[in-house]
Design an enzyme around this catalytic site. Structure first.
Site, PDB file in Angstrom:
ATOM      1  N   HIS A 136      45.683  42.092  32.797  1.00 29.96           N
ATOM      2  CA  HIS A 136      44.552  41.448  32.694  1.00 29.96           C
ATOM      3  C   HIS A 136      43.438  42.111  33.221  1.00 29.96           C
ATOM      4  O   HIS A 136      43.529  42.790  34.283  1.00 29.96           O
ATOM      5  CB  HIS A 136      44.502  40.069  32.900  1.00 29.96           C
ATOM      6  CG  HIS A 136      44.357  39.708  34.466  1.00 29.96           C
ATOM      7  ND1 HIS A 136      43.347  39.481  35.154  1.00 29.96           N
ATOM      8  CD2 HIS A 136      45.223  39.220  35.237  1.00 29.96           C
ATOM      9  CE1 HIS A 136      43.511  39.384  36.580  1.00 29.96           C
ATOM     10  NE2 HIS A 136      44.813  39.140  36.289  1.00 29.96           N
ATOM     11  N   ASP A 148      43.951  42.061  41.946  1.00 29.75           N
ATOM     12  CA  ASP A 148      43.878  41.133  40.864  1.00 29.75           C
ATOM     13  C   ASP A 148      42.649  41.150  39.953  1.00 29.75           C
ATOM     14  O   ASP A 148      41.733  40.706  40.115  1.00 29.75           O
ATOM     15  CB  ASP A 148      43.781  39.841  41.403  1.00 29.75           C
ATOM     16  CG  ASP A 148      44.370  38.691  40.485  1.00 29.75           C
ATOM     17  OD1 ASP A 148      44.880  39.041  39.239  1.00 29.75           O
ATOM     18  OD2 ASP A 148      44.294  37.504  40.593  1.00 29.75           O
ATOM     19  N   GLU A 182      41.903  36.111  31.616  1.00 32.75           N
ATOM     20  CA  GLU A 182      42.924  35.729  32.029  1.00 32.75           C
ATOM     21  C   GLU A 182      42.663  34.622  33.303  1.00 32.75           C
ATOM     22  O   GLU A 182      43.437  33.630  33.112  1.00 32.75           O
ATOM     23  CB  GLU A 182      43.916  36.814  32.573  1.00 32.75           C
ATOM     24  CG  GLU A 182      45.344  36.339  33.114  1.00 32.75           C
ATOM     25  CD  GLU A 182      45.410  36.027  34.541  1.00 32.75           C
ATOM     26  OE1 GLU A 182      46.779  35.668  35.017  1.00 32.75           O
ATOM     27  OE2 GLU A 182      44.471  36.126  35.133  1.00 32.75           O
ATOM     28  N   GLU A 183      41.914  34.914  33.826  1.00 34.66           N
ATOM     29  CA  GLU A 183      41.776  33.910  35.172  1.00 34.66           C
ATOM     30  C   GLU A 183      41.465  32.598  34.801  1.00 34.66           C
ATOM     31  O   GLU A 183      41.140  31.566  35.742  1.00 34.66           O
ATOM     32  CB  GLU A 183      40.371  34.616  35.979  1.00 34.66           C
ATOM     33  CG  GLU A 183      41.048  36.024  36.849  1.00 34.66           C
ATOM     34  CD  GLU A 183      42.184  35.961  37.707  1.00 34.66           C
ATOM     35  OE1 GLU A 183      42.589  34.698  38.065  1.00 34.66           O
ATOM     36  OE2 GLU A 183      42.629  36.700  38.408  1.00 34.66           O
ATOM     37  N   ASP A 211      50.476  42.690  36.764  1.00 36.41           N
ATOM     38  CA  ASP A 211      49.158  41.664  37.302  1.00 36.41           C
ATOM     39  C   ASP A 211      49.723  41.886  39.034  1.00 36.41           C
ATOM     40  O   ASP A 211      50.610  41.465  39.519  1.00 36.41           O
ATOM     41  CB  ASP A 211      49.486  40.450  36.997  1.00 36.41           C
ATOM     42  CG  ASP A 211      48.255  39.716  37.219  1.00 36.41           C
ATOM     43  OD1 ASP A 211      47.501  40.067  38.179  1.00 36.41           O
ATOM     44  OD2 ASP A 211      48.387  38.328  36.752  1.00 36.41           O
ATOM     45  N   HIS A 278      42.094  36.208  45.135  1.00 31.03           N
ATOM     46  CA  HIS A 278      40.906  35.639  44.654  1.00 31.03           C
ATOM     47  C   HIS A 278      39.725  35.343  45.539  1.00 31.03           C
ATOM     48  O   HIS A 278      38.854  34.440  45.514  1.00 31.03           O
ATOM     49  CB  HIS A 278      41.220  34.165  43.993  1.00 31.03           C
ATOM     50  CG  HIS A 278      42.023  34.347  42.691  1.00 31.03           C
ATOM     51  ND1 HIS A 278      42.480  33.266  41.912  1.00 31.03           N
ATOM     52  CD2 HIS A 278      42.463  35.321  42.020  1.00 31.03           C
ATOM     53  CE1 HIS A 278      43.180  33.521  40.887  1.00 31.03           C
ATOM     54  NE2 HIS A 278      43.046  34.862  40.929  1.00 31.03           N
TER      55      HIS A 278
END
Ligand code: DPN
Ligand code: ZN
Length: 312
Positions: A136, A148, A182-183, A211, A278
């Protein structure tokens, strides 16, 4: 002439290759296949299976730096619906176009914003047998998402560019995908999978997901447990390098789930723990290019083997 007829045969059975590779190591497996006249060339010259490339850290670092710059220039993120996402997609597509891939920017709408998947086909090999690698490309809104998932995006990108540079002959079609949103719930990859005609679904023989493959503290690699045979291939790759692995069940948390959902055998890898998961601190200093390169080298090894790559 008996020998020539044998040489003109179809490609070697990869299952046999992997079994031999497991016992003797890849170089010995190649030698064994060639010695047995099973590594079939497309010309009269004796061909060997192509040695999978070692992907260097500095090559992936260039992509990581680019994703960081894109984040910095676009409000600190590369999230769906934000300009940093489109800039990321343009960067990836530009590199692939220049390298000779057949690329598609597939748009979709989510939360009132347009998102894009970037899909790249290497125009060689049997289109009825597709080996698919994906990552992603979006970050969360909190930060630029260098681990990420600029890391997976860079690993898949450099694997694709290495294919274009080294140009092995391939029996199967190699396809690469960078997924949007994707998130927000695997939106891009689900869109791609849902739009595939039924016949096209069955052509995808393998999907491998990348990922979070750049964590600084990585000592062991996580290998998705979804498919035993694919897991074993990743394990064998790392074992040959003396790198420990552990099985991980990412379940529905990344884009492989969109392919598992349409019946495609899936696997993938992920690096060590991410202290900035994140968060705003998931920047270039949160990743190590050498770790990403290790992941990319594993990606290339499986891709070359699964696609039956041979030297020209
Ligand atoms: N990278 C996580 C995400 O996109 O939110 C999902 C994930 C978790 C992937 C754990 C690998 C390992
Ligand atoms: Zn992710």
């Amino acid at each position: 002439m008996r020998r020539r007829r044998r040489i003109a045969r179809p490609p070697p059975c990869l299952g046999a290759h992997m079994r031999i590779a497991k016992i003797f190591g890849t170089a010995a497996a190649v030698a064994a296949l060639v010695g047995a006249g099973l590594a079939a060339p497309s010309s009269a010259a004796p061909a060997t299976l192509a040695a999978p490339p070692q992907i260097p850290a500095d090559a992936v670092q260039v992509h990581l730096q680019q994703f960081q710059s894109i984040g910095t220039a676009n409000g600190g993120n590369r999230a769906h619906g934000r300009p940093g996402y489109r800039a990321s997609a343009d960067y990836v597509k530009g590199k692939l176009d220049a390298a000779g891939f057949t690329t598609t920017l597939q748009s979709f709408t989510h939360n009132g914003a347009t998102g894009w998947n970037v899909i790249a086909d290497w125009p060689q090999g049997d289109a009825n047998q597709v080996v698919f690698l994906g990552a992603h490309l979006d970050s969360v809104a909190a930060g630029p998402g260098l681990n990420d998932n600029a890391s997976g995006s860079a690993a898949v990108l450099e694997t694709a560019l290495t294919l274009a540079r080294t140009k092995p002959t391939v029996q199967k079609r190699l396809r690469f995908g960078w997924w949007g949103a994707e998130e927000l719930g695997l939106i891009g990859s689900k869109y791609y999978a849902s739009r595939l005609p039924a016949a096209e679904r069955t052509r995808i023989k393998t999907y491998l997901n990348f990922d979070m493959v750049g964590a600084k503290n990585t000592t062991t690699w996580g290998v998705y447990t979804d498919n035993a045979a694919l897991r074993q291939q990743f394990d064998a790759h790392f074992r040959a390098k003396g790198i420990p692995t552990r099985g991980v069940n990412i379940a529905g948390r990344s884009d492989h789930a969109s392919f598992a959902g349409i019946g495609v055998p899936v696997s993938g890898i992920t690096s060590g723990n991410d202290p900035c998961y994140h968060q705003r601190c998931d920047t270039i200093t949160n990743v190590t290019a050498g770790v990403v390169a290790t992941g990319a080298t594993a990606a290339a090894d499986l891709a070359w083997n699964l696609a039956g790559a041979a030297r020209r």
